[in-house]
Write an enzyme that holds these catalytic residues in place. Sequence first.
Site, mmCIF file in Angstrom:
data_model
loop_
_atom_site.group_PDB
_atom_site.id
_atom_site.type_symbol
_atom_site.label_atom_id
_atom_site.label_comp_id
_atom_site.label_asym_id
_atom_site.label_seq_id
_atom_site.Cartn_x
_atom_site.Cartn_y
_atom_site.Cartn_z
ATOM 1 N N ARG A 54 0.763 -1.067 -0.033
ATOM 2 C CA ARG A 54 0.026 -0.022 -0.055
ATOM 3 C C ARG A 54 0.982 1.259 -0.146
ATOM 4 N NH1 ARG A 54 -3.008 -3.883 1.816
ATOM 5 N NH2 ARG A 54 -1.111 -4.541 2.649
ATOM 6 N N THR A 55 1.718 1.483 0.980
ATOM 7 C CA THR A 55 2.680 2.549 1.161
ATOM 8 C C THR A 55 3.195 3.048 -0.221
ATOM 9 O OG1 THR A 55 2.680 2.223 3.481
ATOM 10 C CG2 THR A 55 3.979 3.924 2.639
ATOM 11 N N LYS A 83 27.009 -3.973 -1.584
ATOM 12 C CA LYS A 83 28.366 -3.861 -1.371
ATOM 13 C C LYS A 83 28.939 -3.249 -0.225
ATOM 14 C CE LYS A 83 28.577 -3.023 -6.305
ATOM 15 N NZ LYS A 83 28.990 -1.603 -7.287
ATOM 16 N N ARG A 104 11.271 3.871 3.140
ATOM 17 C CA ARG A 104 10.809 2.959 4.500
ATOM 18 C C ARG A 104 12.191 2.219 4.611
ATOM 19 N NH1 ARG A 104 5.927 -1.190 4.660
ATOM 20 N NH2 ARG A 104 5.091 1.094 5.172
ATOM 21 N N HIS A 132 4.818 6.260 11.493
ATOM 22 C CA HIS A 132 4.390 5.851 10.243
ATOM 23 C C HIS A 132 3.605 7.146 9.640
ATOM 24 C CE1 HIS A 132 3.185 3.873 6.500
ATOM 25 N NE2 HIS A 132 3.152 2.796 6.948
HETATM 26 C C1 NCD Z 1 1.834 -1.170 8.225
HETATM 27 C C2 NCD Z 1 3.303 -1.107 8.162
HETATM 28 O O1 NCD Z 1 3.868 -1.299 7.318
HETATM 29 O O2 NCD Z 1 3.490 -0.483 9.372
HETATM 30 N N1 NCD Z 1 1.280 -1.414 6.857
HETATM 31 C C3 NCD Z 1 0.966 -0.217 6.099
HETATM 32 O O3 NCD Z 1 1.995 0.522 5.764
HETATM 33 N N2 NCD Z 1 -0.215 -0.188 5.738
HETATM 34 C C4 NCD Z 1 1.167 -2.168 9.126
HETATM 35 C C5 NCD Z 1 1.807 -3.483 9.038
HETATM 36 O O4 NCD Z 1 2.578 -3.918 8.258
HETATM 37 O O5 NCD Z 1 1.292 -4.195 9.814
#
Ligand code: NCD
Length: 304
Positions: A54-55, A83, A104, A132
Site C-alpha cells: 500500500r505505502t 556492497k 521505508r 508511520h
Molecule cells: C503497516 C506497516 O508497514 O507498518 N502497513 C502499512 O503500511 N499499511 C502495518 C503492518 O505492516 O502491519
Amino acid sequence: MTREQKNILSVRDMDRREIDKLLCSAAKFDRGDFTGHELDKKILAVLFFEPSTRTRMSFSAAMMRLGGKILNLGSVEATSITKGETLSDTIRVISGYADAIVLRHPKEGAARLASEVSSVPVINGGDGAGQHPSQTLLDLYTIRESMRLENIDIGLQGDLRYGRTVHSLAFALSKYNNIRIHTIAPDGLDFPNYLKEDLSETGVEIICHEKLEDILPELDVLYVTRLQRERFPDPVAFASYSANYRLTPELLQIAKPKMIVLHPLPRVGEIDPAVDSLPCAKYFEQAHNGIPIRMAMLNEVMSQ
Ligand code: NCD
C-alpha cells in the site's frame, strides 16, 4: 537563499494545525479539485528497504496523479547497499537525483537520519517500530469521514509493542480533545513503557484491557493490527505469541451500531473476512484514502 526543507518524519513533530491542514488538503484532492499538473517535472525517489504494498504503490500513484514521476530503488539486493554502502551515502547521492525521497527502513530513526544528509525533503514511509506518519494521516482522515475527531473512545488491538502504526496514531490522537485510548494487547505486547510515559505527558487517557469484549460496547473506533512477526527478536519468541484474537461478526454484535473497524493491513487472520461486508468495516476505504492523503503530503513538501 535556501528555503527550509519540509520533511514529514513523525506526527510527534507536527501540531494539530499542521495535521488538520493536510487532512483538509487531502479532502480537496479527494473531491477531484486539482489539475494533475501540480508536480509536473518533479521526481519522487521511492526507497523501500522493507516489504510494502500500500505505502509504496499509493505514494507512487499519488505522485503520478499530480503529474510527477517516480524513481524506484527497486530491490535492495540489486543496489550498492549489498556492497556495504551506508544509508547516509545512499541518501546523499539519491537526493541529487530527485525532488523528494520517501523512505521505508527497518531501523527506527532512519528517516530522521536521512533528512539530516538529504538536500531534498524526506517523507518517512515507516521506520522500524517507530513512526508511520502517512498511515496515521489516512487513519485520521478515515475516522473523520465517520465522526468528529473529539470525544472518541478508540480501541487499539494487537501488537502495540512493535506496531508503528499504533505508535504514530496514539501520538496524533493525543493532539485532539477528549480522546480515550483503550489498549487490548496480548500479554507482553502492550505499548513499551517509554511510549506510555511520553503519551501520558500529553494528557491523553490510556486504559488497558485484557479482553476486547470488556470494552467493545463502549468503542467508537476499533483499530486492529497484526503481530509484527518481522520485529520479534527470534522465531521462538514469535511462536509463543501466536495471535489469540480474531474479530468476527458474532463478536461485533455487542458493538455500538455506528462503531467503525479499521486495520492498516495487511491482515493475517485478525479479522474474519465475513466482517468485510458489514457496514462497520472501513479498512479497504482506509487503504484507498492513502491516495488523497499522500497527494496532500507530496504537494506539501514539493510544491512552490
Ligand atoms: C503497516 C506497516 O508497514 O507498518 N502497513 C502499512 O503500511 N499499511 C502495518 C503492518 O505492516 O502491519
